[in-house]
Write an enzyme that holds these catalytic residues in place. Structure first.
Site, PDB file in Angstrom:
ATOM      1  N   GLY A 161       0.814  -1.202   0.000  1.00 36.00           N
ATOM      2  CA  GLY A 161       0.000   0.000   0.000  1.00 36.00           C
ATOM      3  C   GLY A 161       0.849   1.254   0.000  1.00 36.00           C
ATOM      4  O   GLY A 161       1.894   1.327  -0.662  1.00 36.00           O
ATOM      5  N   CYS A 162       0.439   2.245   0.784  1.00 36.24           N
ATOM      6  CA  CYS A 162       1.122   3.542   0.803  1.00 36.24           C
ATOM      7  C   CYS A 162       2.563   3.438   1.283  1.00 36.24           C
ATOM      8  O   CYS A 162       3.377   4.313   0.993  1.00 36.24           O
ATOM      9  CB  CYS A 162       0.350   4.526   1.678  1.00 36.24           C
ATOM     10  N   ALA A 163       2.903   2.396   2.032  1.00 41.12           N
ATOM     11  CA  ALA A 163       4.276   2.230   2.516  1.00 41.12           C
ATOM     12  C   ALA A 163       5.215   1.710   1.432  1.00 41.12           C
ATOM     13  O   ALA A 163       6.435   1.665   1.626  1.00 41.12           O
ATOM     14  CB  ALA A 163       4.304   1.275   3.703  1.00 41.12           C
TER      15      ALA A 163
END
Length: 352
Positions: free
Chosen positions: A140-142
């Site tokens: 995801g965003c990481a």
């Protein structure tokens, strides 16, 4: 001393369709119809800090329902086009030929491709057939921070080889026109599409990627992620994300830095994934910065929206360009992003 992977080049790209936030608001009103629920949620758009985003499909594409198969087909086509663009740009900017590549790390969590995107790109761009491939899904965003860290690890164990890091996210394809849940409205207000590429090598002369790590909090699996529905991916957001950042991130970051003999006050640049306006404010608090200090993060959010894993690479690009233009000296930067798990990713970049 071990050879350190260094940043040889960086490039970004967005798809052709610009989505003005005001136009998105009007389209949402038309698609959902006026209701007390929508009226209560519409301020999310005005408070998002976003003026414009980009999409792989035009705004009127969202007027009609689309199933999972069509959305994913659009994802594969759009993602591959963007990856070809950024890969070509970073190779050209760095003066590196494709034949010099030794590895390729590709991050994406907004669709599914098997063969994976890196294999499709090797075929399309006629990249070396002996590339070490590492496709990564689910961060995801990481993914921008953790994927770059994985690419650095590949470069570190293959001295002299150049590793191509790619990240692409087509978040806007997840819009659900029949879902008035707050998570869907928040996603509609925030999400955009984009891609980034970086080249890493132990023989480069750019900033060194010297330390990487992550922290996954217990009992936090429901904070962020995707739910797979019949018509595609449905965003999961907890309203507690800004609070979690404010109260828990500093300890995790401090512990990570301490493991590498560093402290937060030894960091002079913070390159953070701008998940949203409230999250940026929470990040400034967590790192002991003055409100408004994360200028590049706010600017990227304003101009491109939340592109999931890709976004932090846009922030990195903007910080490096701004520092070069101003002749500003910086020594250490901390890249940070938060993603499903609930996980914080950290990466220290040394410019000394």
């Amino acid at each position: 001393m071990p050879l350190m992977p260094r940043l040889l080049g960086l490039a970004t790209a967005v798809p052709p369709y610009a989505l003005d936030q005001e136009a998105v608001i009007e389209r949402v009103k038309r698609l959902f119809g006026r209701s007390a629920i929508l009226d209560r949620l519409l301020p999310v758009f005005a408070n998002s800090g976003i003026q414009r985003r980009y999409s792989t499909v035009p705004l009127d594409w969202y007027d009609e329902p689309h199933g999972w198969a069509e959305r994913n087909r659009r994802y594969v086509e759009g993602a591959l086009d963007l990856l070809e663009t950024v890969a070509g740009r970073v190779l050209d900017k760095s003066g590196i030929s494709a034949e010099e590549l030794g590895g390729i790390v590709t991050v994406s969590t907004t669709g599914i491709a098997t063969p994976s995107l890196d294999a499709l790109l090797i075929e399309r761009m006629r990249l070396p057939r002996n590339l070490a491939r590492l496709p990564i899904f689910g961060l995801g965003c990481a993914g921008g921070v953790l994927g770059l860290a994985r690419a650095a690890s590949q470069a570190a164990v293959a001295p002299g080889k150049t590793v191509l890091f790619l990240v692409v996210e087509l978040c806007a394809l997840s819009f659900r026109r029949d879902d008035l849940a707050k998570s869907n409205i928040v996603a509609t207000a925030l999400f955009g599409d984009g891609a980034a590429a970086a080249l890493l090598s132990t023989e480069a002369e750019g900033p060194a990627l010297v330390a990487a790590g992550e922290h996954t909090w217990p009992g936090s699996l429901d904070v962020m992620g995707w739910e797979v529905a019949d018509d595609g991916l449905k965003a999961i957001f907890s309203r507690d994300i800004p609070k979690l950042v404010t109260t828990r991130l500093q300890d995790a970051a401090s512990q990570f830095l301490a493991r590498h003999g560093l402290a937060i006050d030894e960091i002079d640049r913070f390159i953070c994934h701008p998940g949203g306006a409230k999250v940026i404010t929470a990040l400034e608090h967590a790192f002991g910065l003055t409100q408004g200090a994360l200028v590049e993060a706010r600017a990227v959010l304003r101009d491109y929206g939340n592109m999931s894993a890709t976004t932090v690479m846009f922030v990195l690009e903007r910080m490096l360009a701004k520092a070069r233009a101003a002749g500003a000296r910086w020594e250490r930067a901390l890249m940070n992003a938060l993603g499903p798990g609930f996980t914080a990713g950290f990466l220290v970049i040394d410019n000394r």
